[in-house]
Design an enzyme around this catalytic site. Structure first.
Site: not given
Ligand code: AMP
Length: 414
Positions: A107, A196, A399, A26, A257
């Protein structure tokens, strides 16, 4: 048959998973996270985090067998980061080759409408990824730098890209179409994408196993609540709607955010404050969310302030919960029938207070909270009472395991 943490069988609608360790990468613009994970069992053989790439005070932590190995040195770029990764594996193990590593799984945040599933990386895929950068300017460039360097570092291993957006490509047109001019949609692929995806896929699959029902028969709303956050309606293992849209800014309130806003906001601020688009973009990515409401993007800190009587932190919590309840209710109606609600990621897994606040307001859906289970969950835990019509769970996301599964599944099908 693949097995899950509890050893029980794992249902899957996308075909069998092959065995073997996968190096999951990642890569961000200034960090590189990795894990060597066995695709079939999810066993983690080593994890690592290289931070502050491009700065003078870089650091790398490699964890194997419960032991941390830390290096502090300048790490000028991604090529240097991969050199450190290789040195860490060579010095502290396991040896990537003799461990039988079968693939590198990357990823990638945004796959646009071009990638509806995991792909083997070649020059064409890389060229398409570069064209997609405007859709995720903060995320995709780091992902691409990681891929380019990994291709040079591991030329003999197949490398695959697993997209955060791919799981949501099953959304129907009614869910993904924005009511904006046709030219925007046709020329620039302006639509609802969602993110996600690997987490939503993993958690919804685990929920089906926890309910001991085939994935095809289970409808779940997954609440992935971390620094970034999104809610997803998963019908029979497929995403049918999700809270994030074109970019990772929409939907729920996040660390920095804002989530959903009125589309009139940028023009309004341009008129009344002369704000430019780059200023607006920066504020929405870095200065909004919890940080704007409570002065800190970290949920734990916000909760500490709230407990200490800070009004801004109390309001921040209420806004987060209100937005969650609103999206949960909407996604439940989209599904038509709801079997389970699952909480995951840093906040979802660790904040009993937030889970209780959401579920206490979700009684209309038929959820009855088990306060004791909610207070101290242990790994995958049911936090609703046995009588609850809709089950609620805490499911720690994984993940990396999902990416490893995706990688070996693709190789097995090739
Ligand atoms: P993630 O992006 O999944 O790593 O989640 C990061 C978020 O989880 C941050 O806002 C953390 O403050 C929050 N978090 C982590 N641990 C806890 C905890 N024990 N209680 C509440 N929030 C937590």
């Amino acid at each position: 048959m693949p097995t899950a943490p509890g050893g029980e069988s794992v249902t899957d609608i996308r075909g069998p998973v092959a065995d073997g360790p996968v190096l999951v990468i990642n890569a961000g613009s200034s960090s590189l996270k990795y894990q060597l994970v066995v695709a079939e069992s999810g066993q983690s053989l080593a994890t690592g985090l290289i931070e502050r790439i491009g700065l003078a005070d870089g650091s790398a932590r490699h964890t194997v067998g419960g032991q941390d190995h830390v290096v502090e040195q300048e790490i000028p770029d991604h090529a240097a980061a991969f050199e450190v990764l290789n040195e860490q594996f060579a010095e502290h193990g396991p040896d990537l080759q003799s461990a039988g590593t079968v693939a590198v799984g990357h990823r990638v945040v945004h796959g646009g409408a071009q990638f509806a599933s995991t792909v083997l990386i070649d020059d064409d895929v890389l060229a398409t990824l570069r064209r997609l950068v405007p859709l995720a300017p903060l995320h995709n460039p780091g992902n691409i730098a990681g891929i380019e360097t990994a291709l040079q570092t591991f030329p003999d291993l197949p490398q695959v890209a697993v997209f955060d957006t791919a799981f949501h490509q099953s959304m129907p047109p009614a869910a993904y179409t924005y009511a904006v001019p046709l030219a925007w949609r046709q020329t620039f692929n302006i639509r609802h994408y969602g993110f996600h995806g690997t987490s939503h896929a993993y958690v919804s699959r685990r929920v089906a196993d926890l309910l001991d029902r085939p994935l095809q028969d289970v409808n779940t709303v997954v609440l992935h609540l971390g620094n970034g956050a999104s809610a997803c309606a998963v019908e029979g293992g497929r995403s049918v709607d999700t809270s994030m849209g074109l970019s990772p800014l929409g939907g729920l309130v996040m660390g920095t955010r804002p989530g959903d806003l009125d589309p009139g906001l940028p023009a309004h601020l341009a008129r009344v404050a002369g704000m430019t688009l780059p200023e607006f973009d920066h504020a929405l990515n870095k200065e909004s969310g919890l940080k704007a409401l409570a002065g800190d993007s970290d949920f734990r800190q916000v909760m500490k302030r709230r407990h200490a009587g800070d009004d801004a932190a109390a309001l921040a919590f209420d806004v987060v919960v209100h937005r969650l309840v609103r999206h949960l209710g909407a996604l439940a109606l989209v599904l038509g029938r709801l079997d389970a609600i699952a909480f995951t990621a840093g906040i979802g897994e660790n904040s009993p207070e937030l889970r209780a606040a959401v579920l206490e307001r979700a009684g209309l859906l038929g959820v009855a909270l088990d306060p004791a289970a909610n207070e101290s969950p242990d790994g995958e835990t049911r936090i609703s009472t046995p009588e609850s019509v809709v089950a609620a769970f805490v499911v720690p996301t994984n993940e990396e395991w999902e990416i490893a599964r995706e990688a070996t599944r693709l190789l097995a099908n090739h």
